[in-house]
Design an enzyme around this catalytic site. Sequence first.
Site, short mmCIF file in Angstrom:
data_model
loop_
_atom_site.label_atom_id
_atom_site.label_comp_id
_atom_site.label_asym_id
_atom_site.label_seq_id
_atom_site.Cartn_x
_atom_site.Cartn_y
_atom_site.Cartn_z
CG ASP A 1 -2.06 0.87 1.23
OD1 ASP A 1 -1.69 1.54 -0.25
OD2 ASP A 1 -2.65 0.69 2.68
CG LEU B 1 9.60 -16.82 -4.10
CD1 LEU B 1 9.51 -17.21 -2.38
CD2 LEU B 1 10.28 -15.56 -4.44
CG HIS C 1 -0.35 2.03 -9.33
ND1 HIS C 1 -0.82 1.36 -8.29
CD2 HIS C 1 -1.92 2.85 -9.66
CE1 HIS C 1 -1.78 2.19 -7.88
NE2 HIS C 1 -2.28 2.30 -8.51
#
Length: 260
Positions: free
Chosen positions: A28, A139, A45
Site C-alpha cells: 500500500d 520460491l 503503481h
Amino acid sequence: MATSKFTSSTRSIPERDDGPRHVAIIMDGNGRWARKRFLPRVAGHVRGVETVRTIIRCSIERKVSHLTLFAFSSENWRRPAEEVSFLMQLFMRSLKKEIERIHENDIRFRVIGDLSRFDASLVSMIRDAERLTENNTRLNLTIAANYGGRWDILQAVNKLVATSGSVEDITEEALEPHLSMAFAPEPDLFIRTGGEKRISNFLLWQLAYTELYFTDTLWPDFGDTAFDTALASYGKRERRFGRTSEQLEGSAGDEGEALA
Ligand code: IPE
Ligand code: IPE
Ligand code: MG
C-alpha cells in the site's frame, strides 16, 4: 477428499527460531508516493512493480519459501475506471515482461482471487504462467488479484457443501483444502506498508495466528533494509499460539505438535 498438506497454524506450532516460511504483504501507498512528487497516482503503481522485483529477490535471499502479494482487492473496483484499467494493463505488461525471468529463477507463480471479472486474455496469460512454472520450487510467488478474504471463505464453503453429506462434514479440516491458499502454510508474517493499520479483507481465515507488522514506509520506498527490519521484528516475537511463555521454554522446537 484431498487433504491439505499443511495443518492450520492454530493447530500446529512452527519450529521456533526459524525465519518466516510465508510472508504475506499488502503493498500500500503507491498513490501517496506519486502525489508527494506531484505525479499521477498511476506513476506510483509503476514504481511499485520495481519494489515487487526487489522483494522477490530479498525473499529468495532470506530463504522465505512463500511470498504472497495483495495486488488488487475485490473492493478496488470502486476506484476510478481509468485507474482500474491502468492497473489491469500494468499487470498484463509486467507478467508478459517478467514471466521468463520468474521461470529462470525457479519461481512458482500463482494467482488467487476471483478471475471471472478479468479479460479472457489476462486469464489465459495467468493460466499459462502458472502451468509454465508449476514444477519450480525455489520460491512460491502468489499474487492476490480481485481477491477478498470473505470471498475466499465463501467459495470454500460452497465447494465443501456441494460435496458434503451432512452438517457434521462441515469442519475446519474439511474446509481448509478448498481455501485458495491450501497449498501453503499459513502466513507467519504479514506486512502492510503505507501506514494504514487494517487487513482490508486480505487473507482473513489464514491470518488467524500470523504476526502482524505495519510500517509507514510507502510501497515504492520499501526495499532490502525495510524488509530486513520487518524480518527482525518477526524474529523478536514469541509465537505462543495460546500457550504461556513458560510452556514454550520447556518445548522448544516441537514442530507440528497437535493441540488437544
Ligand atoms: C496500493 O497503493 C496499490 C493498490 C491498491 C492497487 P494505493 O493505490 O492504495 O496507494 P494509496 O493508498 O492511495 O497511497
Ligand atoms: C489494499 O489496499 C489492497 C491492495 C493493496 C491491493 P487499499 O489501499 O485498497 O486498502 P484500503 O481500501 O485503503 O483499506
Ligand atoms: Mg491504499
